[in-house]
Design a protein around this motif. Structure first.
Motif, PDB file in Angstrom:
ATOM      1  N   GLU A 133       0.862  -1.350   0.162  1.00  0.00           N
ATOM      2  CA  GLU A 133      -0.029   0.179   0.017  1.00  0.00           C
ATOM      3  C   GLU A 133       0.918   1.306  -0.029  1.00  0.00           C
ATOM      4  OE1 GLU A 133      -4.165   1.092   2.016  1.00  0.00           O
ATOM      5  OE2 GLU A 133      -2.639   0.305   3.440  1.00  0.00           O
ATOM      6  N   GLN A 134       1.932   1.194   0.753  1.00  0.00           N
ATOM      7  CA  GLN A 134       2.777   2.331   0.698  1.00  0.00           C
ATOM      8  C   GLN A 134       3.626   2.706  -0.464  1.00  0.00           C
ATOM      9  OE1 GLN A 134       5.368   3.363   4.274  1.00  0.00           O
ATOM     10  NE2 GLN A 134       7.105   2.970   2.611  1.00  0.00           N
ATOM     11  N   ALA A 135       4.019   1.614  -1.282  1.00  0.00           N
ATOM     12  CA  ALA A 135       4.519   1.804  -2.452  1.00  0.00           C
ATOM     13  C   ALA A 135       3.668   2.030  -3.571  1.00  0.00           C
ATOM     14  CB  ALA A 135       5.382   0.429  -2.852  1.00  0.00           C
ATOM     15  N   ALA A 136       2.541   1.598  -3.391  1.00  0.00           N
ATOM     16  CA  ALA A 136       1.350   1.874  -4.502  1.00  0.00           C
ATOM     17  C   ALA A 136       1.032   3.331  -4.414  1.00  0.00           C
ATOM     18  CB  ALA A 136       0.424   0.865  -4.332  1.00  0.00           C
ATOM     19  N   LEU A 137       0.682   3.878  -3.032  1.00  0.00           N
ATOM     20  CA  LEU A 137      -0.018   5.094  -3.016  1.00  0.00           C
ATOM     21  C   LEU A 137       0.950   6.350  -3.149  1.00  0.00           C
ATOM     22  CD1 LEU A 137      -2.392   3.644  -1.734  1.00  0.00           C
ATOM     23  CD2 LEU A 137      -2.486   5.149   0.233  1.00  0.00           C
ATOM     24  N   ARG A 138       2.298   5.878  -2.851  1.00  0.00           N
ATOM     25  CA  ARG A 138       3.417   7.097  -3.206  1.00  0.00           C
ATOM     26  C   ARG A 138       3.671   7.156  -4.641  1.00  0.00           C
ATOM     27  NH1 ARG A 138       7.970   5.906   1.268  1.00  0.00           N
ATOM     28  NH2 ARG A 138       6.919   6.789   3.201  1.00  0.00           N
ATOM     29  N   ARG A 139       3.034   6.306  -5.619  1.00  0.00           N
ATOM     30  CA  ARG A 139       3.167   6.462  -7.001  1.00  0.00           C
ATOM     31  C   ARG A 139       2.116   7.434  -7.740  1.00  0.00           C
ATOM     32  NH1 ARG A 139       4.876   2.453 -10.738  1.00  0.00           N
ATOM     33  NH2 ARG A 139       2.572   1.933 -11.181  1.00  0.00           N
ATOM     34  N   TYR A 140       1.244   7.974  -6.986  1.00  0.00           N
ATOM     35  CA  TYR A 140       0.234   8.691  -7.302  1.00  0.00           C
ATOM     36  C   TYR A 140       0.348  10.328  -7.088  1.00  0.00           C
ATOM     37  CZ  TYR A 140      -1.721   4.523  -8.985  1.00  0.00           C
ATOM     38  OH  TYR A 140      -1.743   3.093  -9.808  1.00  0.00           O
ATOM     39  N   ASP A 141      -0.066  11.211  -7.758  1.00  0.00           N
ATOM     40  CA  ASP A 141      -0.003  12.473  -7.664  1.00  0.00           C
ATOM     41  C   ASP A 141      -1.171  12.981  -6.416  1.00  0.00           C
ATOM     42  OD1 ASP A 141       1.561  13.082  -9.943  1.00  0.00           O
ATOM     43  OD2 ASP A 141       0.196  12.733 -10.869  1.00  0.00           O
ATOM     44  N   THR A 142      -2.073  12.417  -6.156  1.00  0.00           N
ATOM     45  CA  THR A 142      -3.035  12.473  -5.089  1.00  0.00           C
ATOM     46  C   THR A 142      -3.544  11.286  -5.028  1.00  0.00           C
ATOM     47  OG1 THR A 142      -3.666  14.819  -6.325  1.00  0.00           O
ATOM     48  CG2 THR A 142      -5.441  13.672  -4.802  1.00  0.00           C
ATOM     49  N   VAL A 143      -4.092  10.987  -3.576  1.00  0.00           N
ATOM     50  CA  VAL A 143      -4.715  10.011  -3.087  1.00  0.00           C
ATOM     51  C   VAL A 143      -6.143  10.621  -2.556  1.00  0.00           C
ATOM     52  CG1 VAL A 143      -4.906   8.382  -1.086  1.00  0.00           C
ATOM     53  CG2 VAL A 143      -2.785   8.762  -2.405  1.00  0.00           C
ATOM     54  N   ILE A 144      -7.386   9.959  -2.781  1.00  0.00           N
ATOM     55  CA  ILE A 144      -8.566  10.279  -2.355  1.00  0.00           C
ATOM     56  C   ILE A 144      -8.964   9.298  -1.227  1.00  0.00           C
ATOM     57  CG2 ILE A 144     -10.930  10.581  -2.931  1.00  0.00           C
ATOM     58  CD1 ILE A 144     -10.200  11.377  -5.784  1.00  0.00           C
ATOM     59  N   ALA A 145      -9.293   9.771  -0.007  1.00  0.00           N
ATOM     60  CA  ALA A 145      -9.712   9.116   1.073  1.00  0.00           C
ATOM     61  C   ALA A 145     -11.152   9.231   0.989  1.00  0.00           C
ATOM     62  CB  ALA A 145      -9.003   9.263   2.402  1.00  0.00           C
ATOM     63  N   VAL A 146     -11.887   8.273   1.911  1.00  0.00           N
ATOM     64  CA  VAL A 146     -13.502   8.541   2.246  1.00  0.00           C
ATOM     65  C   VAL A 146     -14.033   8.978   3.421  1.00  0.00           C
ATOM     66  CG1 VAL A 146     -13.708   6.574   0.340  1.00  0.00           C
ATOM     67  CG2 VAL A 146     -13.686   6.086   2.730  1.00  0.00           C
ATOM     68  N   SER A 147     -13.005   9.548   4.092  1.00  0.00           N
ATOM     69  CA  SER A 147     -13.570  10.207   5.199  1.00  0.00           C
ATOM     70  C   SER A 147     -12.208  11.097   5.842  1.00  0.00           C
ATOM     71  CB  SER A 147     -13.658   9.157   6.553  1.00  0.00           C
ATOM     72  OG  SER A 147     -12.338   8.423   6.814  1.00  0.00           O
ATOM     73  N   THR A 148     -12.526  12.061   6.752  1.00  0.00           N
ATOM     74  CA  THR A 148     -11.200  12.627   7.301  1.00  0.00           C
ATOM     75  C   THR A 148     -10.380  11.745   8.096  1.00  0.00           C
ATOM     76  OG1 THR A 148     -12.881  14.499   7.301  1.00  0.00           O
ATOM     77  CG2 THR A 148     -11.009  14.711   8.907  1.00  0.00           C
ATOM     78  N   ARG A 149     -10.991  10.890   8.851  1.00  0.00           N
ATOM     79  CA  ARG A 149     -10.377   9.983   9.703  1.00  0.00           C
ATOM     80  C   ARG A 149      -9.393   9.329   8.683  1.00  0.00           C
ATOM     81  NH1 ARG A 149      -9.113   4.496   9.745  1.00  0.00           N
ATOM     82  NH2 ARG A 149      -8.298   4.139  12.043  1.00  0.00           N
ATOM     83  N   ASP A 150      -9.610   8.595   7.809  1.00  0.00           N
ATOM     84  CA  ASP A 150      -8.887   7.820   6.862  1.00  0.00           C
ATOM     85  C   ASP A 150      -7.722   8.722   6.306  1.00  0.00           C
ATOM     86  OD1 ASP A 150     -10.472   5.709   7.424  1.00  0.00           O
ATOM     87  OD2 ASP A 150     -10.713   5.029   5.179  1.00  0.00           O
ATOM     88  N   ALA A 151      -8.178  10.063   5.836  1.00  0.00           N
ATOM     89  CA  ALA A 151      -7.018  10.828   5.271  1.00  0.00           C
ATOM     90  C   ALA A 151      -6.139  11.213   6.048  1.00  0.00           C
ATOM     91  CB  ALA A 151      -7.594  12.019   4.812  1.00  0.00           C
ATOM     92  N   SER A 152      -6.196  11.537   7.294  1.00  0.00           N
ATOM     93  CA  SER A 152      -5.474  11.508   8.486  1.00  0.00           C
ATOM     94  C   SER A 152      -4.266  10.179   8.637  1.00  0.00           C
ATOM     95  CB  SER A 152      -5.894  12.041   9.748  1.00  0.00           C
ATOM     96  OG  SER A 152      -5.000  12.190  10.715  1.00  0.00           O
ATOM     97  N   VAL A 153      -5.077   9.067   8.770  1.00  0.00           N
ATOM     98  CA  VAL A 153      -4.321   7.799   8.895  1.00  0.00           C
ATOM     99  C   VAL A 153      -3.117   7.869   7.687  1.00  0.00           C
ATOM    100  CG1 VAL A 153      -4.214   5.585   9.201  1.00  0.00           C
ATOM    101  CG2 VAL A 153      -5.761   6.893  10.626  1.00  0.00           C
ATOM    102  N   LEU A 154      -3.849   7.953   6.386  1.00  0.00           N
ATOM    103  CA  LEU A 154      -3.009   7.611   5.138  1.00  0.00           C
ATOM    104  C   LEU A 154      -1.651   8.679   5.116  1.00  0.00           C
ATOM    105  CD1 LEU A 154      -5.684   7.003   2.639  1.00  0.00           C
ATOM    106  CD2 LEU A 154      -3.944   5.226   3.383  1.00  0.00           C
TER     107      LEU A 154
END
Length: 426
Positions: free
Chosen positions: A189-210
């Motif tokens: 998950e870390q390697a995949a997400l870092r390959r993207y310009d923007t990550v969209i989360a489905v809550s404020t809580r998830d955004a903070s954790v990511l």
């Protein structure tokens, strides 16, 4: 009129019918993106009978491109336990899918969206990145270079967190399996997400954790939505009998956390409820309930109906005196909570079941984090239907005010436009 920028949306699974949380979320967002700022191409695997979903597909995108869907196989999932990738990513790998996406990227769309982190196994490599999966034979050199499309990852959960929570609750052998999947997923998950310009989360809580867990520079968030017309308020029914009442839970039975939650309801909550309401019944809706549940219901003679798959959950939810969400493991948000609230059914949920949703305990639902508290909350609503109606009415009003899928899709569209502007230097 200027031509709209093109958005390529890559899903690792066929979205129709929209009968699971992630498919419901993605499908509804796409339906409301259609005709907006972007020309949308949806790319996904498709079953042989995909044509019967033609109307749904056409409502969700301007263009649909697919590759053959692999038949689901338990053996394939078991063998994937030996992969360096987490099972979800290993089983979504497809040479045909990867080649298809590579060809679509060569068409130079302005934005590419990956649906779920494990969709990254379908993406062409980006020069200079550490790929989360090795390049495939169909990947053209430089197909997704940093000068190429804006890349957006749509995360419905913090994926590694799900396995972490399973491991914390599992017994010895399963604890080892869940812990190993957590280790693999966290790395992937870390390697995949870092390959993207923007990550969209489905809550404020998830955004903070990511943002914190993976040190991501651009994490945006959207709300969870609900189809307010489809899930219209159900007409109020008669108050439950003094010794009865009906509970409803909608669950995807292929997800272990749902099955665990139902066992908790039947083993720990149900006996407490029957002491006060011996004629209480429950309706649990979901495809292919496992034998562990059906055997338990039959052996104990419980007034619990396991419906299996139903074409439409609304008639069942409409008859609920209380809608329950007895979950202890998961991440992201539970769309089922908003569907029940939109229909005007009072909800009792664990903290996990309602996690990430901007609703208030005691006003829009009742929170309960033990068997005793769960039973007490259910009984309080059965004993006082006026209170249940007040909570349900407040929840429906909140859904109407803030949580339509049209509004959520506009949030999603705005984030994609911002990612494009950053990539273009705007």
């Amino acid at each position: 009129m200027a031509e709209r920028p093109r958005l390529l949306f890559v899903s690792p699974r066929f979205l129709f019918p929209m009968d699971q949380g992630g498919k419901i979320r993605t499908g509804n967002i796409l339906r409301h993106l259609r005709g907006g700022a972007f020309h949308v191409t949806l790319a996904s695997p498709a079953p042989a009978d995909a044509a019967r979903h033609r109307t749904e597909i056409e409502a969700a995108c301007d263009r649909f491109v697919s590759w053959p869907e692999a038949a689901p196989s338990r053996l394939r999932r078991v063998l994937a336990l030996g992969s360096a990738l987490p099972v979800a990513a290993a089983t979504d790998r497809s040479a045909e899918g990867r080649a298809c996406v590579a060809r679509l990227v060569q068409d130079r769309p302005e934005v590419v969206v990956a649906d779920f982190p494990h969709a990254d196994v379908l993406m062409p490599p980006v020069p200079g990145d550490r790929p989360s999966t090795p390049p495939g034979p169909g990947d053209p050199p430089g197909a997704a270079a940093r000068s190429g499309p804006a890349r957006v990852m749509f995360t419905h959960n913090v994926e590694a967190e799900i396995f972490e929570r399973h491991a914390a609750r599992a017994r010895v052998w399963w604890r080892f399996i869940w812990a190993e999947q957590h280790r693999k997923m966290r790395r992937f998950e870390q390697a995949a997400l870092r390959r993207y310009d923007t990550v969209i989360a489905v809550s404020t809580r998830d955004a903070s954790v990511l943002r914190t867990r993976y040190d991501l520079p651009h994490v945006a968030e959207i709300d969870t939505g609900v189809d307010l017309d489809f899930f219209a308020p159900a007409p109020p029914g008669s108050p439950p009998d003094p010794d009865g009442g009906t509970l409803v839970f909608v669950a995807t039975m292929s997800w272990a956390a749902n099955v665990e939650g139902i066992h908790f309801l039947l083993d720990e909550v149900w006996p407490r409820l029957l002491q006060r309401r011996p004629r209480l019944r429950a309706v649990i809706i979901g495809r292919n309930p496992p034998a562990s549940l059906s055997d338990k219901v039959r052996a104990r003679g419980l007034a619990v109906e396991l419906t299996g798959f139903v074409d439409d959950i609304r008639p069942h939810v409409a008859r609920a005196d209380v809608y329950v969400i007895p979950l202890w493991v998961g991440s992201g948000t539970r769309i089922k909570a908003f569907e029940a609230m939109a229909m005007g059914r009072p909800v009792v949920s664990t903290s996990l079941g309602i996690e990430g949703l901007d609703v208030t305990d005691g006003e829009h639902f009742l929170r309960a984090d033990s068997a005793e508290a769960f039973a007490d909350a259910i009984l309080s609503l059965l004993d006082d239907p006026t209170r249940g109606a007040r909570i349900a009415s407040a929840a429906r009003a909140l859904m109407e005010e803030r949580f339509s899928w049209a509004r959520v899709a506009r949030q999603f569209e705005a984030i994609c436009l911002q990612a494009l502007a950053r990539r273009s230097g705007g």
